[in-house]
Design a protein around this motif. Structure first.
Motif, PDB file in Angstrom:
ATOM      1  N   ARG A  59       7.899 -10.284  17.068  1.00 34.53           N
ATOM      2  CA  ARG A  59       6.776 -10.225  16.137  1.00 34.53           C
ATOM      3  C   ARG A  59       6.860  -8.942  15.328  1.00 34.53           C
ATOM      4  N   GLY A  60       6.255  -8.998  14.137  1.00 35.73           N
ATOM      5  CA  GLY A  60       6.328  -7.856  13.230  1.00 35.73           C
ATOM      6  C   GLY A  60       5.829  -6.584  13.877  1.00 35.73           C
ATOM      7  N   ARG A  61       6.588  -5.523  13.776  1.00 41.31           N
ATOM      8  CA  ARG A  61       6.229  -4.253  14.413  1.00 41.31           C
ATOM      9  C   ARG A  61       5.466  -3.320  13.483  1.00 41.31           C
ATOM     10  N   ILE A  83       8.973 -17.177  11.893  1.00 43.18           N
ATOM     11  CA  ILE A  83       8.182 -18.055  11.012  1.00 43.18           C
ATOM     12  C   ILE A  83       8.205 -17.537   9.580  1.00 43.18           C
ATOM     13  N   LYS A  84       8.107 -16.218   9.439  1.00 44.47           N
ATOM     14  CA  LYS A  84       8.174 -15.626   8.097  1.00 44.47           C
ATOM     15  C   LYS A  84       9.530 -15.949   7.454  1.00 44.47           C
ATOM     16  N   TRP A  85      10.603 -15.781   8.211  1.00 43.22           N
ATOM     17  CA  TRP A  85      11.944 -16.023   7.684  1.00 43.22           C
ATOM     18  C   TRP A  85      12.112 -17.494   7.281  1.00 43.22           C
ATOM     19  N   CYS A 142      12.523  -3.846   3.298  1.00 41.75           N
ATOM     20  CA  CYS A 142      12.221  -3.169   4.545  1.00 41.75           C
ATOM     21  C   CYS A 142      11.093  -2.175   4.307  1.00 41.75           C
ATOM     22  N   ASN A 143      10.020  -2.344   5.048  1.00 43.26           N
ATOM     23  CA  ASN A 143       8.866  -1.469   4.931  1.00 43.26           C
ATOM     24  C   ASN A 143       9.093  -0.222   5.788  1.00 43.26           C
ATOM     25  N   ALA A 144       9.492   0.866   5.117  1.00 43.54           N
ATOM     26  CA  ALA A 144       9.731   2.127   5.819  1.00 43.54           C
ATOM     27  C   ALA A 144       8.743   3.166   5.320  1.00 43.54           C
ATOM     28  N   ASP A 145       7.504   2.710   5.083  1.00 47.99           N
ATOM     29  CA  ASP A 145       6.492   3.626   4.557  1.00 47.99           C
ATOM     30  C   ASP A 145       5.829   4.421   5.687  1.00 47.99           C
ATOM     31  N   GLU A 146       5.928   3.912   6.889  1.00 51.93           N
ATOM     32  CA  GLU A 146       5.409   4.593   8.092  1.00 51.93           C
ATOM     33  C   GLU A 146       4.343   5.660   7.825  1.00 51.93           C
ATOM     34  N   CYS A 161       0.549   2.096   0.103  1.00 51.39           N
ATOM     35  CA  CYS A 161       1.802   1.416  -0.252  1.00 51.39           C
ATOM     36  C   CYS A 161       2.550   0.912   0.981  1.00 51.39           C
ATOM     37  N   GLY A 162       2.068   1.198   2.170  1.00 51.39           N
ATOM     38  CA  GLY A 162       2.608   0.567   3.365  1.00 51.39           C
ATOM     39  C   GLY A 162       2.132  -0.866   3.505  1.00 51.39           C
ATOM     40  N   GLU A 163       1.015  -1.190   2.878  1.00 54.99           N
ATOM     41  CA  GLU A 163       0.551  -2.580   2.875  1.00 54.99           C
ATOM     42  C   GLU A 163       1.550  -3.361   2.056  1.00 54.99           C
ATOM     43  N   GLU A 164       1.947  -4.518   2.538  1.00 55.30           N
ATOM     44  CA  GLU A 164       3.138  -5.147   1.962  1.00 55.30           C
ATOM     45  C   GLU A 164       3.027  -5.502   0.483  1.00 55.30           C
ATOM     46  N   VAL A 185      11.180 -11.514   2.046  1.00 55.44           N
ATOM     47  CA  VAL A 185      10.858 -11.117   3.425  1.00 55.44           C
ATOM     48  C   VAL A 185      10.431  -9.658   3.389  1.00 55.44           C
ATOM     49  N   VAL A 186       9.224  -9.354   3.856  1.00 55.72           N
ATOM     50  CA  VAL A 186       8.854  -7.949   4.055  1.00 55.72           C
ATOM     51  C   VAL A 186       8.734  -7.738   5.551  1.00 55.72           C
ATOM     52  N   ASN A 187       9.565  -6.854   6.078  1.00 58.83           N
ATOM     53  CA  ASN A 187       9.505  -6.546   7.508  1.00 58.83           C
ATOM     54  C   ASN A 187       9.575  -5.051   7.730  1.00 58.83           C
ATOM     55  N   LEU A 210      11.307  -1.408  12.446  1.00 59.07           N
ATOM     56  CA  LEU A 210      11.580  -1.736  13.849  1.00 59.07           C
ATOM     57  C   LEU A 210      11.809  -3.227  14.041  1.00 59.07           C
ATOM     58  N   THR A 211      11.122  -4.052  13.247  1.00 59.09           N
ATOM     59  CA  THR A 211      11.334  -5.494  13.330  1.00 59.09           C
ATOM     60  C   THR A 211      12.791  -5.799  12.988  1.00 59.09           C
ATOM     61  N   LEU A 212      13.242  -5.267  11.862  1.00 54.00           N
ATOM     62  CA  LEU A 212      14.605  -5.560  11.402  1.00 54.00           C
ATOM     63  C   LEU A 212      15.645  -4.938  12.335  1.00 54.00           C
ATOM     64  N   PRO A 223      -4.223   5.732  12.009  1.00 54.90           N
ATOM     65  CA  PRO A 223      -5.542   6.126  11.513  1.00 54.90           C
ATOM     66  C   PRO A 223      -6.558   4.985  11.479  1.00 54.90           C
ATOM     67  N   LEU A 224      -6.094   3.743  11.552  1.00 57.55           N
ATOM     68  CA  LEU A 224      -7.017   2.617  11.516  1.00 57.55           C
ATOM     69  C   LEU A 224      -7.286   2.078  12.916  1.00 57.55           C
ATOM     70  N   GLY A 225      -6.747   2.745  13.923  1.00 60.99           N
ATOM     71  CA  GLY A 225      -6.886   2.260  15.290  1.00 60.99           C
ATOM     72  C   GLY A 225      -8.101   2.860  15.980  1.00 60.99           C
TER      73      GLY A 225
END
Ligand SMILES: Cc1cc2nc3c(=O)[nH]c(=O)nc-3n(C[C@H](O)[C@H](O)[C@H](O)COP(=O)(O)O)c2cc1C
Ligand code: SF4
Ligand code: FES
Lengths: 528, 141
Positions: A136-138, A147-149, A164-168, A245-248, A280-282, A285-287, A361-363
């Motif tokens: 599952r997406g990390r 399913i996304k793929w 690849c979302n590397a905005d961390e 910008c981390g939001e896909e 695909v936006v992942n 860690l997912t990739l 920060p959203l946790g």
């Protein structure tokens, strides 16, 4: 005489605490210094490794003693260290062991075999294996990667993209950074496999600008392995300091070169993503988990780990006021208490733990009473909390949860993309409201009506001011509006840290006296 | 070389890329220390965009500045994990050390959260800071 081989990480954290100077000092002593990735035991960085044995945290003053074998920094064999021995490292299998940019090291440790196999078995079988692995997406949402793929593979488009979302952006997280700096080819291999699966020839890695080392290494790695992944191509792009910008969809806008505003979904990026093409936006860690899964039998091995619908391993990041901070990859199912106390060794300051924020920060903030919660997407959701990107930030008893709640609102206000009102304006009102509540802490709470409220046209405004209880009710109400009225999780999840802080530490908002009085009456309060 | 020519060159260097604006803005910011109104107009012209389009993007991102700031800059992480390790209680002395000479700016996480407080100067990162080491970092900036 043979040269002593000394291994020191060139990870950004190790460098930030003096690894470069240390490496130079060992070189000056005639050693063959190899710069490797980090083992992830951050309290021991800079960690010096000679013949599998570790010394850390090492300073320039320790060099001679380490070489003569008399150093009191010795920690014994690194692989046997309890922090490492207890982990199940799949995604971070190479951490500490290879030189990040060495193609020779990468191939020598099984690199590219997932891609080779993927090319043999073809699109359908790749997606089938990724689905079977349960990955599952990390990045936060935990959406099943397979399913996304599949959606992107089935979508029609003249071109498709892997992003690849590397905005961390989440504070308390650094696993993406460590992956990119320590094992960049694994991420690139994962992207190439994704490309093979969905029929994409181009991949982008969007890295936040706060990660200069990761940017440099990924750019170099993409050049060095271009011939191996061809015809697939990887391009590195650098963010510009916007958390959202981390939001896909915001990330896709940013890549396209427009304002990083969040897009409404549908259409899903899988159908209409980058430049309107199936994408695909992942997360990193997912990739990066994919090459292992595509290895012979990898999918079944992965699926066998974890619990419930949370399969495989999660690279957990132990951060904040913690004694043994660093990267801890483990199968899902480990409890928060184990992570903070047994593995993390409690607080760095030695004081009691007050709160733990899981998921950035959203946790939500969790108190020690909830330490038996197990690491599992569904268990956290059920507790009004989130795993997010796996960051765990520990606070000791000096933390003031009222000001942490205020900060959550402040962060939301600073980073809001501005598209929707509950987030853009609600966060500012939230700051004001919390400020008023905190200001009343000394005076026993509540406040006088202000000039506007007193004016006759404000017919519905209370003319007698508000009690502390009413102010808290207002804050709770505002949080509900943000939760249900925001387009994305920035506005929608900011209430989690705020409400959880309010629920577990009301005395930090209103002072002891009012908190006592309130127990059981505040919506969402302890007794509710 | 005039600013117009130089910006034309920068734009030309990225023109072939898909979605070239962010890489262009990064290079302009790097070279001129800001993306001011004049640069916005020049970039807009070279890309055949409206100035408003370019300004909208520039003003959205924290990394692009409207005016240059000649002072050396130290970025200090003010996010949760660094707060948990005490950065807030160090800020008064940091401000004093900075005075008007050094620009202190807040960043939200440098990825060094297990070893905070953390700061960045240019390409160099610093972790495990305490009041003294942060102050001397700023004084030597
Ligand atoms: C405000 C906000 C910030 C986000 N930041 C990140 C991030 O930094 N990295 C990330 O991978 N996902 C982030 N996400 C989640 C992404 O929108 C998306 O779910 C993810 O990239 C999908 O990849 P995955 O399925 O591999 O997790 C963020 C979401 C929101 C709402
Ligand atoms: S919730 Fe905030 S960040 Fe998300 S779309 Fe709305 S305004 Fe933008
Ligand atoms: S929170 Fe300060 S470096 Fe991550």
């Amino acid at each position: 005489m043979t040269q002593t081989i000394v291994r020191i990480s060139d990870d950004a954290l190790a460098r930030a605490v003096g690894a470069d100077a240390l490496a130079a000092a060992f070189e000056k002593q005639g050693c063959d210094v190899q710069r490797t990735s980090s083992w992830g035991m951050h309290w021991l960085e800079p960690l010096v490794e000679i013949d599998g044995k570790g010394f850390g945290p090492a300073t320039l003053a320790d060099v001679d003693a380490i070489l003569s074998g008399t150093s009191d920094r010795a920690i014994g064999a690194i692989e046997d260290h309890p922090f490492i021995a207890r982990q199940q490292r799949l995604t971070f299998a190479r951490a500490g062991k290879t030189r990040p940019l060495s193609l020779e090291d990468y191939e020598g440790t099984g690199g590219w075999s997932g891609l080779k196999r993927a090319r043999q078995i073809g699109s359908d079988a790749i997606i089938e294996e990724v689905t079977r692995s349960g990955l599952r997406g990390r990045g936060g949402a935990g959406f099943p990667a397979g399913i996304k793929w599949r959606t992107v593979a089935n979508a029609v488009g003249d071109r498709k993209y892997i992003v690849c979302n590397a905005d961390e952006g989440d504070s308390g997280t650094f696993a993406d950074r460590m992956m990119m700096e320590g094992d960049p080819y694994a991420l690139i291999e994962g992207m190439a496999i994704a490309g093979e699966a969905v029929g994409a020839l181009k991949g982008f890695v969007y890295i936040r600008s706060e990660y200069p080392d990761a940017i440099r290494k990924m750019e170099r790695a993409a050049q060095l392995c271009a011939h191996i992944i061809a015809p697939f191509e990887v391009e590195i792009r650098v963010g510009a300091g916007a958390y959202v910008c981390g939001e896909e969809t915001s990330l896709l806008n940013s890549l396209e070169g427009v304002r990083g505003e969040v897009r409404a979904k549908p259409p899903l990026p899988a159908i209409r993503g980058l430049f309107g093409r199936p994408t695909v936006v992942n997360n990193v860690l997912t990739l990066s988990a994919v090459p292992h899964i595509l290895g012979e039998g990898g999918a079944n091995d992965y699926e066998a780990l974890g619990m419930g619908r949370s399969k495989g391993t999660m690279p957990i990041q132990l951060a904040g006021n913690i004694k043994h901070g660093g990267l801890y990859e483990a199968a899902f199912g480990v409890t928060l208490g184990e992570l903070v106390n047994d593995i993390g060794g409690g607080t760095h300051s030695g004081r009691p733990v007050k709160a733990v924020q899981v998921g950035g920060p959203l946790g939500a903030y969790l108190p020690p009473e909830q330490f038996d919660i197990v690491f599992d997407y569904e268990a956290y959701t059920a507790a009004d909390a989130l795993i997010g990107h796996g960051g765990i930030t520990v606070f000791d008893d000096t933390a003031d949860m009222g000001s942490m709640a205020r900060f959550a609102m402040e962060f939301c206000a600073a980073e809001s993309c501005g598209k929707c009102t509950p987030c853009r304006i609600g966060s500012v009102r939230g700051i004001e409201l919390i400020d008023r509540i905190l200001a009343g802490k000394e005076t026993g709470g509540g406040r006088q009506p202000d000039r506007i409220e007193l004016s006759p046209v404000m017919q519905n405004a209370p003319k007698r001011g508000r009690t502390a209880e009413e102010e808290i009710e207002l804050l709770t109400d505002l949080c509900e509006t943000m939760k249900f009225g925001s387009l994305c999780a920035l506005g929608g999840f900011t209430p989690y840290p705020v409400l959880s802080a309010l629920k577990h530490w009301p005395q930090d908002f209103t002072g002891e006296a009012v908190a006592e009085r309130e127990l059981g009456t505040v919506p969402g309060g302890k007794g509710a | 070389m005039s600013k117009e020519l130089r910006i034309g060159e920068i734009v030309a260097g990225h023109f072939h890329r898909e979605g070239p604006l962010l890489p262009i803005l990064h290079e302009v910011q790097e070279e001129f220390g800001c993306v001011d109104a004049e640069s916005e107009a020049l970039i807009a012209k070279a890309l055949n965009w409206s100035r408003a389009d370019v300004h909208g993007v520039v003003s959205f991102y924290h990394d692009f500045l409207a005016n240059p700031d000649p002072r050396p800059e130290v970025q200090i992480c003010r996010a949760e994990a660094c707060k948990a390790r005490g950065i807030e209680s160090m800020m008064d002395e940091a401000q004093q050390a900075a005075g008007d000479r050094v620009k202190l700016s807040a960043v939200y996480c440098l990825g060094l959260c297990s070893a905070g407080p953390a700061a960045r100067m240019g390409e160099t990162l610093h972790a495990r800071l305490d009041t003294g080491s942060l102050a001397s970092l700023i004084e030597n900036a």
